[in-house]
Structure formats: C-alpha cells, structure tokens
Write an enzyme that holds these catalytic residues in place. Structure first.
Site, PDB file in Angstrom:
ATOM      1  N   TYR A   1       0.815  -1.053  -0.047  1.00  0.00           N
ATOM      2  CA  TYR A   1       0.030   0.207   0.165  1.00  0.00           C
ATOM      3  C   TYR A   1       0.852   1.251   0.189  1.00  0.00           C
ATOM      4  O   TYR A   1       0.475   2.364  -0.449  1.00  0.00           O
ATOM      5  CB  TYR A   1      -1.021   0.041   1.278  1.00  0.00           C
ATOM      6  CG  TYR A   1      -1.818  -0.866   1.443  1.00  0.00           C
ATOM      7  CD1 TYR A   1      -2.863  -1.251   0.445  1.00  0.00           C
ATOM      8  CD2 TYR A   1      -1.913  -1.763   2.554  1.00  0.00           C
ATOM      9  CE1 TYR A   1      -3.789  -2.257   0.732  1.00  0.00           C
ATOM     10  CE2 TYR A   1      -2.790  -2.901   2.748  1.00  0.00           C
ATOM     11  CZ  TYR A   1      -3.774  -2.888   1.707  1.00  0.00           C
ATOM     12  OH  TYR A   1      -4.843  -4.186   2.125  1.00  0.00           O
ATOM     13  N   THR A  41      -2.929  -6.847  -6.696  1.00  0.00           N
ATOM     14  CA  THR A  41      -2.983  -5.620  -5.715  1.00  0.00           C
ATOM     15  C   THR A  41      -3.037  -6.037  -4.256  1.00  0.00           C
ATOM     16  O   THR A  41      -3.869  -6.948  -4.146  1.00  0.00           O
ATOM     17  CB  THR A  41      -3.865  -4.441  -6.064  1.00  0.00           C
ATOM     18  OG1 THR A  41      -5.193  -4.799  -5.859  1.00  0.00           O
ATOM     19  CG2 THR A  41      -3.863  -3.949  -7.531  1.00  0.00           C
ATOM     20  N   ASP A  42      -2.637  -5.324  -3.216  1.00  0.00           N
ATOM     21  CA  ASP A  42      -3.141  -5.704  -2.056  1.00  0.00           C
ATOM     22  C   ASP A  42      -4.743  -4.945  -2.017  1.00  0.00           C
ATOM     23  O   ASP A  42      -5.332  -4.578  -3.054  1.00  0.00           O
ATOM     24  CB  ASP A  42      -2.236  -4.769  -0.944  1.00  0.00           C
ATOM     25  CG  ASP A  42      -2.227  -5.504   0.336  1.00  0.00           C
ATOM     26  OD1 ASP A  42      -2.887  -6.320   0.858  1.00  0.00           O
ATOM     27  OD2 ASP A  42      -1.112  -5.502   0.741  1.00  0.00           O
ATOM     28  N   TRP A  43      -5.144  -5.528  -0.836  1.00  0.00           N
ATOM     29  CA  TRP A  43      -6.892  -5.141  -0.686  1.00  0.00           C
ATOM     30  C   TRP A  43      -7.201  -4.109  -0.592  1.00  0.00           C
ATOM     31  O   TRP A  43      -6.825  -2.901   0.055  1.00  0.00           O
ATOM     32  CB  TRP A  43      -7.101  -6.143   0.570  1.00  0.00           C
ATOM     33  CG  TRP A  43      -7.655  -7.670   0.257  1.00  0.00           C
ATOM     34  CD1 TRP A  43      -8.574  -8.024   0.934  1.00  0.00           C
ATOM     35  CD2 TRP A  43      -7.188  -8.517  -0.555  1.00  0.00           C
ATOM     36  NE1 TRP A  43      -8.797  -9.505   0.340  1.00  0.00           N
ATOM     37  CE2 TRP A  43      -7.934  -9.693  -0.430  1.00  0.00           C
ATOM     38  CE3 TRP A  43      -6.040  -8.693  -1.536  1.00  0.00           C
ATOM     39  CZ2 TRP A  43      -7.749 -10.759  -1.072  1.00  0.00           C
ATOM     40  CZ3 TRP A  43      -5.868  -9.844  -2.453  1.00  0.00           C
ATOM     41  CH2 TRP A  43      -6.590 -10.929  -2.014  1.00  0.00           C
TER      42      TRP A  43
END
Length: 630
Positions: A286, A327-329
């Site tokens: 992030y 991607t991260d969440w």
C-alpha cells in the site's frame, strides 16, 4: 469427489468436458502445453468471463462445509453471486474450523464453478495460517493445521532447511483441502522497529532473507509450478518495511514509505531472488514512496499498486517479471464492515473516483484487484473504450496460465478422508512444535548459586504469569506470592499502543515499544523476591532495557506453545534462536533511526544475531514421531 463432466476420449485420455459439448477441446486436453491450453480458452471467453478473472476477494466457509449463500462476517456477497453471477474464480478463504469442513467446501465450490459456461475452476488462496497471530488483515492462527513459529521465528533458527521443511509441510496441508495459492511469503525487511507487520517477515538481513525466500518457494511451488504445487504470491513489492515512523500503510496515518538511508536497492534483494525462483505472483504494498528516485527520475508519490514506474518500469521491464501482479486489498473502494469503515488505500490518489483508481491500477500494470468484486466497473471501462480488451487479455492470460499449471482444469477436487489424515497429523505437529522450541532465543542467563538459571529444573515452588498451573507442574507447586517461590516464570507480549477506530486497527500492534511503567515496576519487584525468568513474545522488538540486571533470565519467543517454551527452558529441546532483528536500547534510539536501514538504532541492548546457548544442552536428534504426544 468427481464431476459428472469427467470423460474419456477415444484414445483413452481422461478429461473434463468443462463446456459440456461432448468434445475434448484443446483447453480441456491435459496432454497439451499450458500455453496452448491458455490461448485456446482465452479465445473462447466472453468479456465478462475475462473480467471476472481479474478480481480476488474474501470468501467464507459454511459451518458444515456448505457454500455460504449470504454475506458473511467480511465477505460481501453470496457464493453463487460471485462465482456464477460475476464470473469470479479467485477467492481468499478466511476461517477454517476443520480439515473435513474445508475439503467438503472446496469440492462444493469447484462443482459450482463447473456449471459456468467454460467451467473455469476456482483458485482458493490464503494468508498465512500455520502460526499464532490472529489478524483478519494479515494472518490466521493454525486451527486444524500444524503450528509453527511465526516467520521471525523461522528466521531466528537461521536454518534454510527448516524454512524449506515448513513450506513443504504447509504445501501438503494446503493441497489436501484444496488451497492452491498462498498469499505469502512476506519478504519485507524488518528494518523499522515499530512497524506492526514484522511477525510474518523473515528478518532484516537482505542476503539471508533472499536465501530463505528461495527455500520457501521451493517448498511450496517446487522447481516449477505443477499439479502438486501451491502457487505463491510474494509480497510486498518493492519492500514494505520502511514505513515512516513505523506506522502501517493499511491506515491513512501510515501511508508514507521512506528511504532516508538510501537503501531502496537493499530492500529489493529478496524480490530479485523470488523472481529468479519463479514466484507465481507478486503483490505491491500500500505504501506511498516519498522522495524516492529511480534511474534519476522522481517516483510518483502514489501507492505502489498505482505506480507504473514501479510495477511496469521496475518489476516488469527492469527485473523481467512476467507473472501475475495482484494488488493488495481494497485499492478501489472503501471497506465497510458492520459499523466500522476502512478507507480505500488510495494513497496519493484519494482525489480520484473509484473508476479512475481502477484505470490507474491497470495502467500501472497490475493483473488482479485484491479485495474487490466490482466487475461491472471494469466492464464499463472496456465498453466505454477507456480500457482495451487487449489489455484485459494480457492479464487474463497470466491468470489462466497459473490455473493450467496447477492442474486445476484437470481435477480441482480433493479426497475428504485424505484431507483429515494429512492436515495437522502427529508428525507435522511434532515438526512444528520442535521448531517453536528451537527458535526461542536466550538473551540473558545469569548465574545463581554458582550455576546458570537455565536450563530450569524443579524448584519446589514457582510463581507464574502467562501460563496455566498445569503447564508448569514439572517445576513445582504454583504459589500466589513471589516471596514464597524459588522461581518466578512470567510470559508477556511485546508492548504496543491499543487502537480501535478503523476496521482492522485493533488487530495491529503499533506504536511505542516501551513497556508500561507499572508492569516494569511490578516485574522488578518480583525479580527482587526470587529469580525471575522472563519470556517475551516478540511480534516486533520490545525495549527490554528495564529488565536487564533484574531478571535472572530473559528469553524471546516468536510464537510458541506453552509446552514448546517449557521444552526449551528445561533443555529437553535445545533453544538455538538468534535474534533476526535488533533489540533497541530506548525509544529515543528508535526515533533517531532511519526506517530503511537495518541495525540503525545505535548501541542496541541486544544486537541482531545475538543469542546464547544453554550450557550442557546439546541439540538432540529430531524424533520421527510422537513428540507432540508425550
């Protein structure tokens, strides 16, 4: 369990007739190469099916292994809605109660997927779930699986073979219940002492973490990705450790990632090794880089998942990575759970609409949106001409390759009885518990009455905190007053500042590394009454300075059962841990250190790689079975 769509071709080849046309099409032919099958299927898919591949979100298991046909605690939609209605085929599973429950659920989920137009099987992923941390945003405690120390504990053992052994056991247990993708290893370097995600890292030493990464990937994936593999998504590219002030980028106050020591390349080292070893996936963090340059050019200060210079320029073009980037969440939409919210981690692009964020992520080079199920938004981008179908094809192709390599198109089902035999079996549990005990790091071991305090023997009377009386019965009867004891055995966690405003925040251990003054005073008073053996669970460093000179022994653990701790303290299993991170002397030293530089706190009370062996305690041969059932 088998599907009604299993058929046998005239030449005897067994295949799944996934589209129900009675013919073994090229993508259904197990004799063909991954690339041949991928290209054949890609040409058959509708835009809706291709877009569905590009989303991965949380899914939950019914209590008895049934499909959950309602929103769950965290999952947003019924299972049939996402699998059939939205054409999604990648899911991150959360709580698992038993191996049978998980295996039966996998088979029901794969049977549902087989009803879709081309029968694309589901890929089930998981965050780490073989240790002790229970944090919905990071990892799950072991439950029915064998239990091992956290990543920091594996690093403390400083043994590449143990890392490979763990990965091999975890692979077999995942595989048994149908989990075919691991959202790990987490190979961020733990250079910032305050950062709240160190427990799952493999330490701060880039060269050593690179070696651990290679062993980890070999254990999960093998030399190449195949039907017995679990595909790994290595994270968090290009290294999530140097968070400004140690705050985590899950949260708005922790969005900045900084490199005051100019150590960007140092943090890249383990990721170069992951690419060399063929990691199936890569996940950017992030974090929003501040003041970072690449090849003399300023890097755009936006989260790494939005960052074309990082994902396409560095990862794809410079490092030559052509695997899946997920991607991260929740980079696109805010996450609402109950009455709590966590804003989309749209760091640096907060001003963009959700649609514009999605477009920027695609332009950056990511293949899959983590934690999202807004398939219609992507369809609208393509239909409006803002995103080309060729761009969708590029990502769908990468995602399909992994499914074909794993053999999911040929047979995604598991044997429920075999899952019960494999998951958490006695040998695996014994291996994990032995690793827990061996990973303990002895930091202080003073002499009392002419002999070191450790290893412990019976003392007649013992004062305890952090253990049940039955767990320490071998040491003596438990007394309520340290003044009546021959020994005090106290186990505490590393300190942190409790927070609970944003969703997930309560589970993250962040803030100061100092113990509360009342606890310090009380433990010093105990130590004045009788010899104090202090065990500290290090999910990140702790300021241990107030206890040095007071405690007769100080021992660090990184996720260990009470029995494993006692095994190490008594010398039944030799504790061999060495600190994978340094232990700072003070918070002033921490605040003065540079976030990206390892061992930078200046005059640490215990330096990285420090650890004592117990006198007279030798490394016993590893038992083949029965250790966990003494």
């Amino acid at each position: 369990m088998t599907s009604s769509r299993f058929h046998t071709a005239p030449d005897g080849t067994r295949f799944r007739d996934l589209n129900g046309n009675g013919v073994m099409d090229p993508y259904e032919d197990p004799r063909r190469s991954v690339d041949e099958r991928t290209e054949d299927l890609l040409g058959r898919l509708s835009l809706e099916e291709k877009c569905g591949l590009m989303f991965q979100t949380v899914i939950e298991v019914g209590d008895d292994g049934e499909l959950l046909e309602a929103p769950g605690k965290i999952s947003k939609s019924p299972t049939t809605t996402v699998v059939v209605g939205k054409n999604m085929t990648h899911f991150n599973v959360h709580a698992i109660r038993t191996a049978r429950q998980a295996a039966e659920w996998n088979n029901r989920l794969q049977a549902l997927a087989a009803t879709t137009p081309h029968g694309i099987p589901v890929t089930i992923s998981t965050d780490p779930r073989h240790a002790f941390v229970e944090n919905t945003g990071v990892a799950f405690s072991a439950g029915p699986f064998s239990q091992w120390p956290e990543g920091l504990g594996l690093a403390a053992l400083d043994d590449v073979e143990t890392v490979r052994e763990f990965a091999e056991v975890a692979r077999r247990e995942y595989r048994a219940v149908g989990i075919r993708a691991a959202l790990h290893p987490q190979i961020d370097l733990a250079t910032e002492p305050r950062w709240g995600r160190q427990a799952q890292t493999l330490g701060q030493d880039a060269a050593r973490v690179a070696e651990f990464t290679a062993a980890y990937l070999r254990g999960f994936q093998g030399e190449t990705l195949g039907p017995d593999s679990v595909a790994c998504t290595t994270k968090h590219f290009p290294g999530g450790g140097p968070q400004q002030g140690g705050e985590d980028a899950h949260f708005p106050y922790g969005r900045e990632q900084v490199y005051p020591g100019g150590m960007f390349d140092y943090h890249l080292e383990p990721f170069r090794e992951a690419i060399r070893c063929g990691t199936a996936g890569m996940m950017p963090y992030y974090g929003m880089p501040i003041g970072l340059e690449l090849d003399g050019q300023p890097i755009e200060p936006v989260g790494f998942g939005y960052n074309k210079q990082i994902v396409t320029g560095l990862l794809r073009e410079q490092l030559g990575y052509d695997g899946v980037v997920v991607t991260d969440w929740e980079l696109v939409n805010d996450n609402h759970v109950g009455d709590q919210v966590l804003p989309a981690r749209a760091w640096g692009v907060e001003h963009l609409s959700a649609t514009e964020r999605m477009e920027k992520i695609l332009d950056a080079g990511a293949d899959q949106f983590g934690g999202e199920e807004c398939v219609d938004m992507l369809l609208d981008l393509v239909r409006s001409g803002r995103v080309s179908e060729e761009r969708i094809d590029a990502s769908a192709r990468r995602l399909l390759r992994v499914k074909f390599a794993l053999g999911l198109f040929d047979d995604p089902f598991v044997d429920v009885d075999e899952a019960e035999r494999i998951v958490g079996n006695a040998d695996f549990r014994a291996q994990g518990e032995r690793a827990q005990a061996r990973s303990l790091t002895v930091l202080v071991n003073e002499e009392r009455d002419g002999a070191p305090v450790l290893p412990l023997g019976a003392v007649g009377a013992v004062y305890v905190e952090g253990f049940r009386p039955d767990e320490v019965a071998e040491l003596g009867r438990v007394v309520a007053d340290p003044a009546d004891a021959g020994l005090a055995l106290v186990r505490v966690g590393a300190p942190f500042d409790p927070r609970d405003d944003l969703f997930l925040e309560a589970w993250f251990h962040q803030g100061s590394l100092k113990f509360a003054p009342g606890l310090v005073y009380r433990l010093q008073q105990i130590a004045a009454s009788c010899p104090l053996v202090l065990v500290v669970n290090l999910d990140r460093p702790a300021i241990l300075t107030p206890f040095v000179g007071h405690a007769a022994a100080i021992v660090a653990d990184y996720g260990s059962s009470a029995r494993a701790v006692l095994d190490a303290l008594t010398g039944r299993v030799a504790p061999r841990g060495r600190l994978p991170i340094e232990i700072p002397r003070s918070m002033d030293a921490v605040r003065a250190s540079r976030e990206d530089v390892p061992s930078d706190t200046g005059d640490p009370v215990f330096p990285v790689h420090f650890g004592l062996d117990l006198e007279g305690v030798e490394e016993a041969p590893e038992p083949t079975r029965g250790y966990a059932h003494r």
